[in-house]
Scaffold this motif. Structure first.
Motif, short mmCIF file in Angstrom:
data_model
loop_
_atom_site.label_atom_id
_atom_site.label_comp_id
_atom_site.label_asym_id
_atom_site.label_seq_id
_atom_site.Cartn_x
_atom_site.Cartn_y
_atom_site.Cartn_z
N GLU A 211 -47.47 -86.37 -6.59
CA GLU A 211 -46.05 -86.28 -6.91
C GLU A 211 -45.79 -86.67 -8.38
OE1 GLU A 211 -46.73 -90.30 -4.81
OE2 GLU A 211 -47.42 -88.22 -4.66
N THR A 212 -46.59 -87.60 -8.91
CA THR A 212 -46.44 -87.98 -10.32
C THR A 212 -46.88 -86.85 -11.22
OG1 THR A 212 -46.84 -90.30 -9.76
CG2 THR A 212 -47.07 -89.67 -12.06
N ALA A 213 -48.03 -86.22 -10.90
CA ALA A 213 -48.53 -85.11 -11.69
C ALA A 213 -47.55 -83.94 -11.66
CB ALA A 213 -49.89 -84.67 -11.17
N ASP A 214 -46.97 -83.66 -10.49
CA ASP A 214 -46.01 -82.56 -10.38
C ASP A 214 -44.78 -82.83 -11.26
OD1 ASP A 214 -47.68 -81.27 -8.64
OD2 ASP A 214 -46.62 -81.93 -6.83
N ALA A 215 -44.30 -84.08 -11.28
CA ALA A 215 -43.12 -84.43 -12.09
C ALA A 215 -43.41 -84.28 -13.58
CB ALA A 215 -42.68 -85.86 -11.78
N LEU A 216 -44.63 -84.65 -14.00
CA LEU A 216 -44.98 -84.52 -15.40
C LEU A 216 -45.17 -83.05 -15.81
CD1 LEU A 216 -47.43 -87.54 -15.86
CD2 LEU A 216 -45.11 -87.31 -16.75
N ARG A 217 -45.72 -82.25 -14.91
CA ARG A 217 -45.84 -80.82 -15.21
C ARG A 217 -44.47 -80.18 -15.40
NH1 ARG A 217 -50.42 -80.73 -11.69
NH2 ARG A 217 -49.07 -80.23 -9.91
N ALA A 218 -43.51 -80.63 -14.61
CA ALA A 218 -42.15 -80.12 -14.77
C ALA A 218 -41.55 -80.54 -16.10
CB ALA A 218 -41.26 -80.62 -13.62
N GLY A 219 -42.08 -81.61 -16.70
CA GLY A 219 -41.57 -82.11 -17.98
C GLY A 219 -42.34 -81.62 -19.19
N GLY A 220 -43.29 -80.69 -19.00
CA GLY A 220 -43.98 -80.11 -20.15
C GLY A 220 -45.48 -80.27 -20.16
N PHE A 221 -46.04 -81.11 -19.28
CA PHE A 221 -47.49 -81.24 -19.18
C PHE A 221 -48.07 -79.99 -18.53
CE2 PHE A 221 -46.43 -85.49 -20.14
CZ PHE A 221 -47.57 -86.20 -20.49
N ASP A 222 -49.36 -79.72 -18.79
CA ASP A 222 -50.02 -78.58 -18.15
C ASP A 222 -51.21 -79.07 -17.35
OD1 ASP A 222 -52.51 -78.53 -20.00
OD2 ASP A 222 -50.87 -78.34 -21.43
N ALA A 223 -51.60 -78.28 -16.37
CA ALA A 223 -52.72 -78.64 -15.50
C ALA A 223 -54.04 -78.50 -16.26
CB ALA A 223 -52.73 -77.74 -14.27
N ARG A 224 -54.94 -79.47 -16.03
CA ARG A 224 -56.26 -79.46 -16.64
C ARG A 224 -57.28 -79.90 -15.61
NH1 ARG A 224 -55.22 -82.02 -22.70
NH2 ARG A 224 -53.58 -80.52 -23.30
N PRO A 225 -58.56 -79.58 -15.86
CA PRO A 225 -59.59 -80.04 -14.91
C PRO A 225 -59.56 -81.55 -14.76
CG PRO A 225 -60.50 -78.40 -16.40
CD PRO A 225 -59.13 -78.72 -16.91
N GLY A 226 -59.29 -82.02 -13.57
CA GLY A 226 -59.28 -83.45 -13.29
C GLY A 226 -57.98 -84.15 -13.62
N GLY A 227 -56.98 -83.42 -14.11
CA GLY A 227 -55.75 -84.09 -14.46
C GLY A 227 -54.72 -83.17 -15.07
N ILE A 228 -53.86 -83.75 -15.90
CA ILE A 228 -52.85 -83.00 -16.61
C ILE A 228 -52.84 -83.45 -18.06
CG2 ILE A 228 -51.37 -82.65 -14.59
CD1 ILE A 228 -49.64 -84.97 -15.59
N GLY A 229 -52.25 -82.65 -18.93
CA GLY A 229 -52.27 -83.02 -20.34
C GLY A 229 -51.16 -82.34 -21.12
N ILE A 230 -51.05 -82.77 -22.38
CA ILE A 230 -50.06 -82.19 -23.28
C ILE A 230 -50.58 -82.33 -24.72
CG2 ILE A 230 -48.76 -84.35 -23.54
CD1 ILE A 230 -46.19 -82.67 -23.65
N GLY A 231 -50.33 -81.32 -25.52
CA GLY A 231 -50.73 -81.36 -26.91
C GLY A 231 -49.51 -81.28 -27.81
N THR A 232 -49.60 -81.86 -28.98
CA THR A 232 -48.51 -81.82 -29.95
C THR A 232 -49.10 -81.90 -31.34
OG1 THR A 232 -46.39 -82.84 -30.57
CG2 THR A 232 -48.17 -84.32 -29.95
N SER A 233 -48.32 -81.53 -32.35
CA SER A 233 -48.83 -81.52 -33.72
C SER A 233 -47.67 -81.69 -34.69
CB SER A 233 -49.57 -80.20 -34.01
OG SER A 233 -48.69 -79.08 -33.87
N GLY A 234 -48.02 -81.91 -35.96
CA GLY A 234 -47.01 -82.10 -36.99
C GLY A 234 -47.68 -82.28 -38.33
N THR A 235 -46.91 -82.78 -39.29
CA THR A 235 -47.41 -83.00 -40.64
C THR A 235 -46.94 -84.34 -41.15
OG1 THR A 235 -47.30 -80.63 -41.11
CG2 THR A 235 -47.49 -82.09 -42.99
N PHE A 236 -47.87 -85.12 -41.73
CA PHE A 236 -47.52 -86.39 -42.34
C PHE A 236 -46.94 -86.14 -43.73
CE2 PHE A 236 -50.71 -88.30 -39.38
CZ PHE A 236 -49.81 -89.11 -38.72
#
Length: 236
Positions: A211-236
């Protein structure tokens, strides 16, 4: 009589005396050199501040920012010994943080910096340094050591609280690379910073209840082998 006295005094000045006088004038100029002037010439363009006061040896920088990182108000001074090898290096410090900074990078940084705006899409609340050093040359990471740590606010209402990750810094293919892990090993992040200031962060969470993983996927995380994840980037 007064004019004759001045003439006699000038005539009595030896070459050594004039050199000493010139040396004293030069010394006074160096001692009173404004920090603002030297800082503007020595630091990269992404270093900004609200105000810079004092001499180059003992000054104060208000609201110092390095890219998106708010360092805060610091005491700053030029270090004399690195000048002997042609390097301009400043010692900066405030309560809870101290480092040595130059155009080539950062050295012996220790302490914590708050990140009120987070880090991209990640709710990072603070960045910690443990005797951290990084040197860049020609836009390439040439040396890195020490540790970095990140504290994230809970990314979802079903997670118990903040997450802290830490890892050792190193150079990888010209970029600064820091693989970070949480205390339980269930949270992992890779932080990569290129020489031109571009950065990427990738967070993976494993072992979460469904249920926690499902809630995070709804918030922008994606499914990954063994878990979920999210990537982000920018410039200093």
């Amino acid at each position: 009589m007064i004019g004759r006295w001045i003439f006699v005094r000038e005539a009595g000045m030896t070459r050594r005396g004039w050199l000493a006088l010139a040396g004293l004038a030069l010394l006074a100029l160096i001692v009173l050199l404004p920090l603002r002037l030297v800082l503007g010439m020595a630091m990269p363009e992404n270093v900004t501040a609200r105000s810079v006061e004092g001499s180059v040896w003992d000054g104060r920088i208000a609201d110092l920012n390095v890219g998106p990182l708010p360092i805060g108000t610091v005491e700053a001074g030029l270090e004399p010994l690195p000048l002997l090898i042609g390097r301009t290096q400043f010692a900066v410090s405030r309560e809870g943080f101290a480092a040595k900074a130059s155009a080539r990078g950062l050295s012996h940084a220790s302490g914590t910096i708050g990140l009120p705006d987070g880090l991209g899409q990640l709710p990072v609340t603070s960045l910690g340094f443990g005797d951290f050093s990084v040197a860049m040359d020609g836009g390439q990471c040439v040396s890195a050591e020490g540790t970095l740590s990140l504290t994230l606010a809970s990314p979802g209402p079903l997670l118990p609280g903040p997450i802290t990750l830490s890892g050792k810094a190193r150079c990888d293919k010209g970029a600064l690379l820091v693989p970070l892990r949480g205390a339980q090993g269930m949270e992992q992040m890779t932080l990569r910073i290129a020489g031109d200031g571009r950065w990427q962060a990738d967070l993976t969470l494993s072992g979460l209840p469904q249920e926690t993983a499902d809630a995070l996927r709804a918030g922008g995380f994606d499914a990954r082998p063994g878990g979920i994840g999210i990537g982000t980037s920018g410039t200093f």
